[in-house]
Write an enzyme that holds these catalytic residues in place. Structure first.
Site, PDB file in Angstrom:
ATOM      1  N   VAL A  16       0.968  -1.305  -0.045  1.00 56.49           N
ATOM      2  CA  VAL A  16      -0.112  -0.003  -0.054  1.00 56.49           C
ATOM      3  C   VAL A  16       0.901   1.189   0.081  1.00 56.49           C
ATOM      4  O   VAL A  16       0.542   2.368  -0.734  1.00 56.49           O
ATOM      5  CB  VAL A  16      -0.947   0.059   1.282  1.00 56.49           C
ATOM      6  CG1 VAL A  16      -1.862   1.282   1.130  1.00 56.49           C
ATOM      7  CG2 VAL A  16      -1.991  -1.317   1.113  1.00 56.49           C
ATOM      8  N   ALA A  45       9.575   6.758   5.179  1.00 62.00           N
ATOM      9  CA  ALA A  45      10.345   5.852   6.148  1.00 62.00           C
ATOM     10  C   ALA A  45       9.884   4.486   5.665  1.00 62.00           C
ATOM     11  O   ALA A  45       8.851   4.144   5.459  1.00 62.00           O
ATOM     12  CB  ALA A  45       9.812   6.182   7.494  1.00 62.00           C
ATOM     13  N   ARG A  47      12.108   0.255   5.777  1.00 61.99           N
ATOM     14  CA  ARG A  47      12.941  -0.477   6.126  1.00 61.99           C
ATOM     15  C   ARG A  47      14.177  -0.726   5.047  1.00 61.99           C
ATOM     16  O   ARG A  47      15.255  -0.962   5.357  1.00 61.99           O
ATOM     17  CB  ARG A  47      12.595  -1.581   7.057  1.00 61.99           C
ATOM     18  CG  ARG A  47      12.281  -1.366   8.441  1.00 61.99           C
ATOM     19  CD  ARG A  47      11.807  -2.737   9.106  1.00 61.99           C
ATOM     20  NE  ARG A  47      10.924  -3.372   8.331  1.00 61.99           N
ATOM     21  CZ  ARG A  47      10.024  -4.002   8.974  1.00 61.99           C
ATOM     22  NH1 ARG A  47       9.784  -4.236  10.317  1.00 61.99           N
ATOM     23  NH2 ARG A  47       8.782  -4.566   8.414  1.00 61.99           N
ATOM     24  N   GLU A 129     -10.276   5.711   5.514  1.00 62.74           N
ATOM     25  CA  GLU A 129     -11.094   5.352   4.378  1.00 62.74           C
ATOM     26  C   GLU A 129     -10.339   3.789   3.932  1.00 62.74           C
ATOM     27  O   GLU A 129     -11.131   3.050   3.502  1.00 62.74           O
ATOM     28  CB  GLU A 129     -11.101   6.195   3.053  1.00 62.74           C
ATOM     29  CG  GLU A 129     -11.937   5.920   2.043  1.00 62.74           C
ATOM     30  CD  GLU A 129     -13.257   5.581   2.467  1.00 62.74           C
ATOM     31  OE1 GLU A 129     -14.212   6.501   2.735  1.00 62.74           O
ATOM     32  OE2 GLU A 129     -14.010   4.734   2.542  1.00 62.74           O
ATOM     33  N   GLY A 134     -10.615  -1.461   0.907  1.00 64.47           N
ATOM     34  CA  GLY A 134      -9.617  -0.942  -0.074  1.00 64.47           C
ATOM     35  C   GLY A 134      -9.878   0.246  -0.702  1.00 64.47           C
ATOM     36  O   GLY A 134     -10.340   1.317  -0.190  1.00 64.47           O
ATOM     37  N   GLU A 190      -0.999 -14.057   0.874  1.00 67.46           N
ATOM     38  CA  GLU A 190       0.158 -13.881   1.533  1.00 67.46           C
ATOM     39  C   GLU A 190       0.927 -15.039   1.801  1.00 67.46           C
ATOM     40  O   GLU A 190       0.257 -16.141   2.142  1.00 67.46           O
ATOM     41  CB  GLU A 190       0.074 -12.875   2.866  1.00 67.46           C
ATOM     42  CG  GLU A 190      -0.914 -11.646   2.492  1.00 67.46           C
ATOM     43  CD  GLU A 190      -0.314 -10.344   2.979  1.00 67.46           C
ATOM     44  OE1 GLU A 190       1.191 -10.258   3.445  1.00 67.46           O
ATOM     45  OE2 GLU A 190      -0.806  -9.557   2.798  1.00 67.46           O
ATOM     46  N   LYS A 205     -12.476  -5.051  10.242  1.00 67.17           N
ATOM     47  CA  LYS A 205     -13.103  -4.136   9.385  1.00 67.17           C
ATOM     48  C   LYS A 205     -14.713  -3.905   9.947  1.00 67.17           C
ATOM     49  O   LYS A 205     -15.221  -2.604   9.895  1.00 67.17           O
ATOM     50  CB  LYS A 205     -13.381  -4.557   7.883  1.00 67.17           C
ATOM     51  CG  LYS A 205     -11.785  -4.616   7.315  1.00 67.17           C
ATOM     52  CD  LYS A 205     -11.717  -5.265   6.124  1.00 67.17           C
ATOM     53  CE  LYS A 205     -10.035  -5.244   5.416  1.00 67.17           C
ATOM     54  NZ  LYS A 205      -9.740  -6.220   4.408  1.00 67.17           N
ATOM     55  N   GLY A 302      -4.797  -4.726  -2.368  1.00 66.32           N
ATOM     56  CA  GLY A 302      -3.944  -4.334  -3.205  1.00 66.32           C
ATOM     57  C   GLY A 302      -3.465  -2.856  -3.311  1.00 66.32           C
ATOM     58  O   GLY A 302      -3.972  -1.926  -2.926  1.00 66.32           O
TER      59      GLY A 302
HETATM   60  N1  HSE Z   1      -5.369  -8.725   3.078  1.00 65.19           N
HETATM   61  C1  HSE Z   1      -6.873  -8.214   2.931  1.00 65.19           C
HETATM   62  C2  HSE Z   1      -7.589  -8.822   1.869  1.00 65.19           C
HETATM   63  C3  HSE Z   1      -6.725  -6.728   2.560  1.00 65.19           C
HETATM   64  O1  HSE Z   1      -7.250 -10.130   1.453  1.00 65.19           O
HETATM   65  O2  HSE Z   1      -8.630  -8.500   1.683  1.00 65.19           O
HETATM   66  C4  HSE Z   1      -6.189  -5.865   3.515  1.00 65.19           C
HETATM   67  O3  HSE Z   1      -7.028  -5.801   4.760  1.00 65.19           O
END
Ligand code: HSE
Length: 439
Positions: A16, A45, A47, A129, A134, A190, A205, A302
């Protein structure tokens, strides 16, 4: 006359963060024209370098707290994730007079009340928001477009990873593990998707949306949460035979004067308004007493879609719209007076129940006897002979509407029978929420 630029400090250059960096860089002229003033990246900033971002000419530091202390930063954009260090960072930014924009749902679900209160005390604004849905402007919808409404219910598919996996399981008949392996290989899930698939991300959420929509003081830990990580593909298939698709739903609705919020896999009929939402997409249905049903659909994850929401908040701060809404309206978690939310005990639903039972005389009679004693009426019952596993056959029952505690207690008793294996699966069958508006 052009107003002076809004100077942004971006903390975190992951998916993001880099999306936000690139949207601000590449669309700078158009954003400045629309905002009525330039939005410039004062400092970043991170890493480590992100090869997707050309940071030439931008101050880069490895220390996020440097951004929170930089007197040349007006808005700190927090995109580091997590909630302990992020909380510290946001508190420091506010203490130093900076507005904050964040995509961090975990942070707000756990510490929203404190952070919003502190920002308000200091005359500053938190834009969030990007924390829900997203690129879908759902926070604006709830706090602005739907302001005339009493919200009756929110039904969301708000985790793209889970929705993608479920879509693969439904369409390709894959197991959860097969769908997950393919999604990880293609980069759609992920490496550690735990928070996505165990329902936590959806719960963050719905906690945020519930606080805004219902004015409820949300206790995150009291939200019943179940993910898709234990979903058995045979239930997906049996549900499909019955005309249902399984979705990971994040729901909040009124029960009398109370509000309940929960996250769990649920069956919905193929003609339910959320049934067609497939792949990594999100959709959120909001039922207002004046609007009836409204539906918001789009990419909930995304870099670029989420950056769209982050930048909208930065622009909103630059134009003064967001600070005006934040300071004058009474949605925000630190201003909630009612609640907290209640659990599922008051809920009424239809249910899908799969029992692994021995195939011998009297077994179905004992199951239906237990359901009957709990005032649970059977809508359909099928023994799936071809899906026999060793000595056990799946018995799939759908119920008419019944109270949540009744089905839970009945299942505990069914699981205690010698003729079952104690692994009964139970999922709600969620009907379309009734519209309660008057023309
Ligand atoms: N990882 C989340 C998703 C998006 O797969 O919808 C960010 O919250």
């Amino acid at each position: 006359m052009t107003l002076k630029p809004v100077r942004v400090g971006i903390c975190g250059l992951g998916t993001v963060g880099s999306g936000t960096f690139n949207v601000l860089m590449r669309n700078a002229d158009e954003i400045a024209r629309r905002a009525g003033r330039p939005i410039v990246i004062e400092q970043v900033a991170a890493r480590r370098d992100n090869p997707d971002c050309d940071t030439t000419g931008v101050k880069v530091t490895a220390d996020i707290f440097e951004v929170a202390q930089n007197p040349d930063v007006d808005v700190l954009v927090e995109l580091i994730g997590g909630y302990d260090v992020a909380r510290e960072l946001v508190l420091m930014a506010i203490a130093n007079g900076k507005h904050v924009v964040t995509a961090n749902k975990a942070l707000l679900a756990h510490h929203g009340k404190e952070l919003f209160g502190y920002a308000r005390e200091r005359g500053l604004t938190i834009g969030f928001e990007a924390s829900c849905g997203g690129g879908i402007p759902i926070i604006r919808a709830i706090t602005d477009g739907l302001i005339a409404n009493q919200i009756d219910a929110i039904y969301g598919i708000v985790n793209g990873t889970s929705n993608f996996l479920l879509t693969e399981m439904i369409q390709k008949g894959e197991t959860y593990q097969q769908a997950l392996a393919a999604a990880q290989e293609s980069g759609l899930a992920e490496a550690d998707p735990s928070l996505d698939v165990n329902g936590t991300d959806s719960a963050h959420k719905i906690a945020i949306m519930t606080a805004l929509a219902f004015g409820t003081d949300v206790d995150f830990d009291a939200i019943p949460v179940e993910g898709i990580d234990n979903l058995d593909e045979q239930d997906v298939a049996f549900g499909r035979d019955l005309g249902y698709v399984v979705k990971l739903l994040a729901v909040a609705h009124r029960i009398g004067d109370d509000v309940t919020a929960w996250v769990r896999p649920a069956f919905i009929s193929t003609d339910h308004p959320l049934a067609w939402v497939g792949g990594p997409f999100n959709a959120i249905s909001v039922y207002g007493h004046a609007t009836g049903h409204t539906l918001y659909y789009g990419r909930g994850a995304g870099g670029s879609p989420t950056a769209s929401a982050v930048v909208a908040d930065v622009v909103g701060i630059g134009t003064g719209v967001l600070p005006a809404v934040f300071s004058s309206t009474r949605f925000w978690p630190d201003r909630n007076t009612t609640g907290p939310q209640v659990g599922l005990d008051g809920s009424v639903s239809r249910f899908y129940v799969r029992i692994m039972a021995q195939d011998r005389p009297g077994v179905l009679a004992s199951i239906s006897d237990i359901l009957g004693r709990h005032e649970i009426s059977i809508a359909s019952l099928r023994q799936n002979e071809q899906a026999r596993r060793n000595e056990l056959v799946p018995v799939v029952v759908t119920t008419h509407s019944c109270r949540e505690p009744a089905i839970r207690d009945a299942i505990a008793r069914i699981d205690a029978l010698d003729t079952t294996d104690g692994s009964t699966v139970c999922m709600p069958i969620v009907e379309e929420h009734p519209e309660e508006f008057s023309n």
